[in-house]
Design an enzyme around this catalytic site. Structure first.
Site, PDB file in Angstrom:
ATOM      1  N   GLU A 175       0.814  -1.418  -0.034  1.00 56.75           N
ATOM      2  CA  GLU A 175       0.102   0.484  -0.141  1.00 56.75           C
ATOM      3  C   GLU A 175       0.623   1.046  -0.194  1.00 56.75           C
ATOM      4  OE1 GLU A 175      -3.064  -0.374   3.413  1.00 56.75           O
ATOM      5  OE2 GLU A 175      -3.977  -1.671   2.166  1.00 56.75           O
ATOM      6  N   GLU A 282      -5.306 -10.584  -2.166  1.00 57.60           N
ATOM      7  CA  GLU A 282      -6.313 -10.881  -0.401  1.00 57.60           C
ATOM      8  C   GLU A 282      -7.527 -10.655  -0.972  1.00 57.60           C
ATOM      9  OE1 GLU A 282      -4.803  -7.261   1.949  1.00 57.60           O
ATOM     10  OE2 GLU A 282      -3.474  -7.578   1.273  1.00 57.60           O
TER      11      GLU A 282
HETATM   12  C1  XIL Z   1      -5.649  -6.953   8.379  1.00 53.06           C
HETATM   13  C2  XIL Z   1      -6.387  -7.844   8.909  1.00 53.06           C
HETATM   14  O1  XIL Z   1      -6.979  -8.488   8.314  1.00 53.06           O
HETATM   15  C3  XIL Z   1      -6.780  -7.516   9.962  1.00 53.06           C
HETATM   16  O2  XIL Z   1      -7.471  -8.452  11.308  1.00 53.06           O
HETATM   17  C4  XIL Z   1      -5.617  -6.500  10.975  1.00 53.06           C
HETATM   18  O3  XIL Z   1      -6.658  -6.023  11.935  1.00 53.06           O
HETATM   19  C5  XIL Z   1      -5.046  -5.619  10.183  1.00 53.06           C
HETATM   20  O4  XIL Z   1      -4.248  -5.967   8.446  1.00 53.06           O
HETATM   21  N1  XIL Z   1      -4.873  -5.073   3.490  1.00 53.06           N
HETATM   22  C6  XIL Z   1      -3.579  -5.956   4.140  1.00 53.06           C
HETATM   23  C7  XIL Z   1      -3.913  -7.074   4.559  1.00 53.06           C
HETATM   24  O5  XIL Z   1      -2.866  -5.939   2.950  1.00 53.06           O
HETATM   25  O6  XIL Z   1      -2.436  -6.917   5.762  1.00 53.06           O
HETATM   26  C8  XIL Z   1      -4.558  -5.826   5.950  1.00 53.06           C
HETATM   27  O7  XIL Z   1      -4.781  -7.435   6.726  1.00 53.06           O
HETATM   28  C9  XIL Z   1      -6.075  -6.002   5.071  1.00 53.06           C
HETATM   29  C10 XIL Z   1      -6.052  -4.429   4.516  1.00 53.06           C
END
Ligand code: XIL
Length: 387
Positions: A175, A282
């Site tokens: 990000e 994701e």
């Molecule tokens: C999220 C997790 O799913 C949560 O459990 C945590 O509290 C925060 O992070 N983008 C990403 C992931 O790259 O690492 C994030 O994961 C969701 C959004």
């Protein structure tokens, strides 16, 4: 191999041709059961086998879930790749300078190795997971930036070395692209102290620590044309200077009506045009597609209110979700460049979308809370299934 799958799938879908000449699946949106009548779960093909010749089938997990039989039954049957939902992030591993907590990440690696699964590493650098010790010191002193940069190099080097031969791909930076069209880079702490060079620094350190691990830049909303073009500008700049980079990770936190498959196709094509690999990192498909923009600020305002399971609205969302998942997996299967597709979670029993951006019922994955394949699963593996 991909061509064969495309042919097989084409039997059940209507193929349309875009202006660019690419074939995209188009599905009739006919009324369906919304998950009412589903095939016997025992007949569900393992996704890891179904997509064996296309891509790794990944799932995000946490070690505490390894004692949950609902979770492990889905993981063991369907996954060929694991990623730590949180346990390989800097706030977990990076206890302090030179002090690391590798335990939870090692547990995930051991679980995967015992079952012949590969592991993606997520992530070496993320603005949301940047422990304070990285930035400790007097920010006005002349050596400050170099000190912070050296901490980053040491961290990346030590973590990549620790997992060398165990993690086959790293989301080196997560990000880092701006959501604001007037600037390329997210204005994170890393950016404020080091400028854009921290991205190059992290990529070079990762490559120096492991000559063969695949290096990724991972981000969300790559399906948005503006975000994609900013990302590609950064990628082109890095490549023009010989910075090591193997692929782009597309998070794909999408919803039942956004994005259109053509936007995702464009994102994959942009990466292919640069000779890089695509990983879907994701994936989840939220049931909510009408949140106000302010729903994603702090505090969240204007989020859609929670759906009642079994309501007409819920059933329709589940039906649309199935069609969205089908369109996406069909696209991924058609693209040689897509070598890994990970869902952000295992089944609806545990998903970050239950609390983010606000607390509400959300069932964004392919398996329900008891681990049974949903309409979305059947829509993906059976072109004749009418959700
Ligand atoms: C999220 C997790 O799913 C949560 O459990 C945590 O509290 C925060 O992070 N983008 C990403 C992931 O790259 O690492 C994030 O994961 C969701 C959004």
């Amino acid at each position: 191999m991909k061509e064969e799958i495309t042919r097989r799938r084409a039997l059940g879908v209507l193929l349309a041709t875009t202006a660019a000449g690419a074939s995209l699946p188009v599905y009739a949106r006919k009324p369906g059961t919304g998950g009412g009548t589903l095939p016997d779960p025992a007949t569900a093909p393992p996704l890891r086998t179904y997509f064996e010749s296309e891509f790794e089938v990944g799932m995000a997990v946490s070690p505490y879930q390894f004692s949950d039989s609902v979770i492990t039954s889905v993981v063991n049957k369907h996954a060929s790749s694991l990623v730590a939902e949180n346990d390989m992030k800097p706030h977990v591993i990076g206890v302090g300078p030179g002090t690391y907590n590798f335990g939870p990440g090692d547990e995930i690696v051991a679980y995967a190795e015992a079952r012949g699964m590969v592991v993606r590493g997520h992530t070496l650098l993320w603005h949301s997971s940047a422990p304070e010790w990285f930035f400790a010191g007097d920010a006005t002193s002349p050596g400050y930036a170099a000190t912070v940069e050296n901490r980053l190099i040491t961290y990346v080097t030590d973590v990549v070395r620790h997992f060398a031969g165990k993690v086959h791909a790293w989301d080196v930076v997560n990000e880092v692209i701006s959501d604001d069209s007037t600037q390329l880079y997210r204005s994170s702490r890393w950016y404020q102290v080091l400028g854009p060079s921290y991205i190059e620094t992290a990529l070079r350190a990762a490559r120096a620590a492991d000559a063969t691990v695949q290096l990724f830049i991972n981000d969300y909303s790559t399906e948005d044309p503006g975000k994609l073009s900013r990302l590609m500008s950064v990628v082109d700049d890095l490549r023009s200077r010989g910075v090591p980079l193997d692929g782009i990770g597309h998070q794909m936190h999408i919803n039942i009506s956004w994005p259109p498959v053509s936007n995702v196709a464009s994102a994959l094509s942009a990466v292919e045009a640069r000779g890089l690999i695509n990983h879907i990192t994701e994936l989840d498909v939220s049931l909510y597609d009408r949140d106000a923009g302010s729903c994603h600020s702090n505090p969240p305002l204007g989020c859609q209110s929670s759906m009642r399971v079994g309501s007409v609205q819920y059933k329709e969302a589940i039906r649309q979700q199935a069609l969205q998942y089908r369109a996406m997996y069909n696209l991924f299967a058609q693209r040689e460049s897509v070598t890994s597709v990970t869902t952000w979670g295992v089944c609806d029993k545990s998903t970050w979308l239950a609390t983010w951006p606000t607390q509400r019922t959300n069932h964004p994955l392919l398996f329900d809370a008891s681990g049974k394949p949903k309409s979305a699963f059947w829509a993906v593996v059976d072109p004749n299934f009418g959700p």
